[in-house]
Design a protein around this motif. Structure first.
Motif, mmCIF file in Angstrom:
data_model
loop_
_atom_site.group_PDB
_atom_site.id
_atom_site.type_symbol
_atom_site.label_atom_id
_atom_site.label_comp_id
_atom_site.label_asym_id
_atom_site.label_seq_id
_atom_site.Cartn_x
_atom_site.Cartn_y
_atom_site.Cartn_z
ATOM 1 N N VAL A 151 0.886 -1.489 0.168
ATOM 2 C CA VAL A 151 0.130 0.343 -0.227
ATOM 3 C C VAL A 151 1.305 1.055 -0.641
ATOM 4 C CG1 VAL A 151 -1.793 1.066 1.165
ATOM 5 C CG2 VAL A 151 -1.884 -1.384 1.135
ATOM 6 N N PRO A 152 2.154 1.506 0.741
ATOM 7 C CA PRO A 152 2.704 2.715 0.562
ATOM 8 C C PRO A 152 3.320 2.894 -0.371
ATOM 9 C CG PRO A 152 3.186 1.429 2.517
ATOM 10 C CD PRO A 152 2.639 0.924 2.115
ATOM 11 N N VAL A 153 3.788 1.745 -1.221
ATOM 12 C CA VAL A 153 4.666 2.196 -2.644
ATOM 13 C C VAL A 153 3.470 2.348 -3.484
ATOM 14 C CG1 VAL A 153 6.003 0.396 -4.414
ATOM 15 C CG2 VAL A 153 6.041 -0.358 -1.856
ATOM 16 N N ALA A 154 2.016 1.642 -3.564
ATOM 17 C CA ALA A 154 1.415 1.987 -4.114
ATOM 18 C C ALA A 154 0.772 3.217 -3.997
ATOM 19 C CB ALA A 154 0.442 1.106 -4.261
ATOM 20 N N ASN A 155 0.701 3.752 -3.229
ATOM 21 C CA ASN A 155 0.693 4.951 -2.293
ATOM 22 C C ASN A 155 1.836 6.003 -3.426
ATOM 23 O OD1 ASN A 155 -2.005 4.707 -2.005
ATOM 24 N ND2 ASN A 155 -1.413 5.070 0.411
ATOM 25 N N ALA A 156 3.069 5.646 -3.012
ATOM 26 C CA ALA A 156 3.636 6.838 -3.306
ATOM 27 C C ALA A 156 4.281 6.885 -5.315
ATOM 28 C CB ALA A 156 5.001 6.060 -2.684
ATOM 29 N N LEU A 157 3.776 5.728 -5.580
ATOM 30 C CA LEU A 157 4.404 5.198 -6.812
ATOM 31 C C LEU A 157 3.496 5.115 -8.261
ATOM 32 C CD1 LEU A 157 8.339 3.021 -5.975
ATOM 33 C CD2 LEU A 157 7.698 5.797 -6.632
ATOM 34 N N GLY A 158 1.997 4.742 -8.087
ATOM 35 C CA GLY A 158 1.162 3.826 -8.535
ATOM 36 C C GLY A 158 1.207 2.620 -8.618
ATOM 37 N N TRP A 159 -0.216 2.288 -8.305
ATOM 38 C CA TRP A 159 -0.212 0.806 -8.882
ATOM 39 C C TRP A 159 -0.097 -0.255 -9.845
ATOM 40 C CZ3 TRP A 159 -2.325 -2.868 -11.687
ATOM 41 C CH2 TRP A 159 -3.265 -1.906 -12.421
ATOM 42 N N GLN A 160 0.360 0.700 -10.219
ATOM 43 C CA GLN A 160 1.043 0.321 -11.762
ATOM 44 C C GLN A 160 1.999 -0.602 -11.795
ATOM 45 O OE1 GLN A 160 -1.215 2.784 -11.932
ATOM 46 N NE2 GLN A 160 -2.566 3.036 -13.652
ATOM 47 N N PHE A 161 2.928 0.395 -11.285
ATOM 48 C CA PHE A 161 4.295 0.824 -11.316
ATOM 49 C C PHE A 161 4.562 -0.708 -9.713
ATOM 50 C CE2 PHE A 161 9.074 1.856 -9.390
ATOM 51 C CZ PHE A 161 9.178 1.606 -10.912
ATOM 52 N N THR A 162 3.572 -0.978 -9.183
ATOM 53 C CA THR A 162 4.046 -1.392 -7.796
ATOM 54 C C THR A 162 3.738 -2.773 -8.506
ATOM 55 O OG1 THR A 162 2.936 -0.130 -6.700
ATOM 56 C CG2 THR A 162 2.854 -2.240 -5.968
ATOM 57 N N VAL A 163 2.692 -3.555 -9.584
ATOM 58 C CA VAL A 163 2.736 -4.630 -9.732
ATOM 59 C C VAL A 163 3.771 -4.675 -11.028
ATOM 60 C CG1 VAL A 163 1.094 -6.386 -11.407
ATOM 61 C CG2 VAL A 163 -0.082 -4.775 -9.584
ATOM 62 N N GLN A 164 3.876 -4.112 -11.723
ATOM 63 C CA GLN A 164 5.260 -4.217 -12.182
ATOM 64 C C GLN A 164 7.235 -4.196 -11.375
ATOM 65 O OE1 GLN A 164 5.549 -0.943 -14.557
ATOM 66 N NE2 GLN A 164 4.019 -0.916 -15.930
ATOM 67 N N LEU A 165 6.663 -4.531 -10.240
ATOM 68 C CA LEU A 165 8.255 -4.311 -9.857
ATOM 69 C C LEU A 165 7.986 -6.013 -8.856
ATOM 70 C CD1 LEU A 165 8.505 -1.181 -7.190
ATOM 71 C CD2 LEU A 165 9.749 -1.956 -8.858
ATOM 72 N N PHE A 166 6.933 -6.379 -9.410
ATOM 73 C CA PHE A 166 6.719 -8.172 -8.976
ATOM 74 C C PHE A 166 7.300 -8.960 -9.651
ATOM 75 C CE2 PHE A 166 2.156 -7.162 -7.104
ATOM 76 C CZ PHE A 166 2.780 -6.590 -5.559
ATOM 77 N N SER A 167 7.776 -8.464 -11.304
ATOM 78 C CA SER A 167 7.991 -8.617 -11.903
ATOM 79 C C SER A 167 9.861 -8.897 -11.926
ATOM 80 C CB SER A 167 8.519 -8.313 -13.831
ATOM 81 O OG SER A 167 7.209 -7.976 -14.066
#
Length: 395
Positions: A151-167
């Motif tokens: 949640v903090p990462v998604a709030n700061a960078l956006g949920w799309q970028f957060t999901v992409q970080l999973f790669s």
């Protein structure tokens, strides 16, 4: 010296692979409201994002063993990691991409679920107990970290970028897997000898394999039901959503050291019997507190006990896959059958208990039903131990 160095390197490889086994699934629920709002999804479609991977585990696990036999364990893992990396990128642009990507995430993790135990048996069978502990402890640690920071990462960078970080972990693990030598190591002579007749029976006809599959299914149903409903249960006791979220993170991370230690107790039948008794006590104490008490410190204790218990029973299930397998090929086949049945049972757990709660009206009665299932789960475990002793898998 060289062997010790190889052991350290392979341990790190197991950690990297295990880091990908829940990341792309656990990371979605904390930010699911953002995903739902962006794609304008209904509640049913949103729920499917967590159900799809479990269904993939159930239907595709049994199909992974033939892939391993055809491609080899190493190449199967490389293919799964590439699929996982691409899938997470696909999930962020359009709604159909989210669902298609989630299917590929489920397929990729399914292949890793089955391939990793086979890789351990193939490369370092003499160290399988410790490596299974590393494997399952890593899952707990990564799940807790991701659940806390998504949640903090998604709030700061956006949920799309957060999901992409999973790669990123999938790409790192892929590069590390490329460095593994292609030469397969044979099961060492120091491994316990197995009855000659056991290997002549087709795997799908072996009673202990089906018993392990049932055990895996029941423990998975309990775990994923707790994952789905624990925050709701805690808030029903008067805790705030924030406090319930912190306790949920504690539930996930507390089991990590026990996940590492449990495989060390699986080399003797006497130890297994003590372990089963302890798991039964853990289930009953944890759910009993949630049923009868409202004090915050007791609810914290319940989360600790249930976290330790569910992590330990999951580790036992995975360890038994390698324990009852005589070759890497058997480990893949046994893992495919066990995990297919296990996750199919698990996939219906959260829904069934949601219906039970709606029917009965509150959580205590629902948790009593779960306690009964946990008792059945442990009884199956005790029976499995006797079969394992009869077949001389442990002594």
């Amino acid at each position: 010296m060289n062997q010790n160095k190889q052991g350290i390197n392979f341990t790190f490889e197991v950690f990297l692979l295990a880091a990908n086994l829940r990341l792309a699934i656990i990371g979605i629920p904390p930010i699911v409201s953002k995903v739902q709002a962006f794609f304008h999804l209904t509640t049913a479609l949103t729920g499917a994002l967590t159900t799809i991977p479990l269904l993939c585990f159930g239907f595709l696990s049994v199909l992974t063993a033939p892939v391993i036999r055809r491609l080899g364990t190493k190449r199967t893992i490389e293919f799964a990691l590439l699929m996982l990396a691409i899938a997470n990128l696909l999930r962020t642009y359009v709604s159909w991409g989210m669902f298609a990507g989630t299917i590929f995430v489920g397929a990729g993790i399914t292949m890793l679920n089955v391939s990793l135990p086979a890789l351990i048996v193939e490369r370092q069978p003499q160290d399988a107990g410790r490596l299974n502990g590393v494997y399952t402890a890593s899952i707990n640690i990564i799940s807790a970290i991701v659940g806390g920071i998504a949640v903090p990462v998604a709030n700061a960078l956006g949920w799309q970028f957060t999901v992409q970080l999973f790669s990123v972990p999938a790409i790192i693990a892929f590069l590390a897997t490329l460095l593994l030598p292609n030469k397969k190591s044979r099961r060492q002579s120091s491994a316990p000898s197995r009855p000659a007749g056991g290997s002549q029976t087709p795997i799908w006809k072996r009673g202990h394999v089906w018993m392990l599959a049932l055990f895996m299914g029941l423990q998975s149903m309990i775990f994923y039901t707790i994952v789905a409903w624990l925050p709701n249960v805690l808030t029903s006791h008067g805790l705030s959503a924030t406090t319930a979220g912190w306790l949920f993170s504690i539930f996930q991370i507390i089991g990590a050291p026990f996940a590492y230690l449990v495989p060390r107790a699986t080399t003797k039948v006497a130890n297994l019997q003590i372990l089963m008794g302890s798991l039964l006590a853990g289930y009953l104490v944890g759910t009993g507190i949630l049923i009868f008490f409202d004090a915050t410190w007791l609810l914290i204790l319940a989360c600790l006990v249930l976290g330790i218990t569910t992590a330990s029973v999951f580790t036992f299930s995975l360890t038994m896959i390698t324990t009852i397998s005589q070759t890497p090929q058997e480990a893949g086949s046994v893992g495919g059958i066990v995990q297919s049945i296990g996750y199919l049972i698990a996939s219906v757990g959260p829904t069934i208990f949601g219906v039970i709660k709606t029917t009965l009206g509150n959580w205590p009665e629902t948790l009593i039903v779960m306690s009964i299932i946990s008792v059945v789960n442990i009884l199956v475990g005790f029976t499995l131990i006797q079969v394992i002793r009869k077949n001389q898998f442990v002594f």
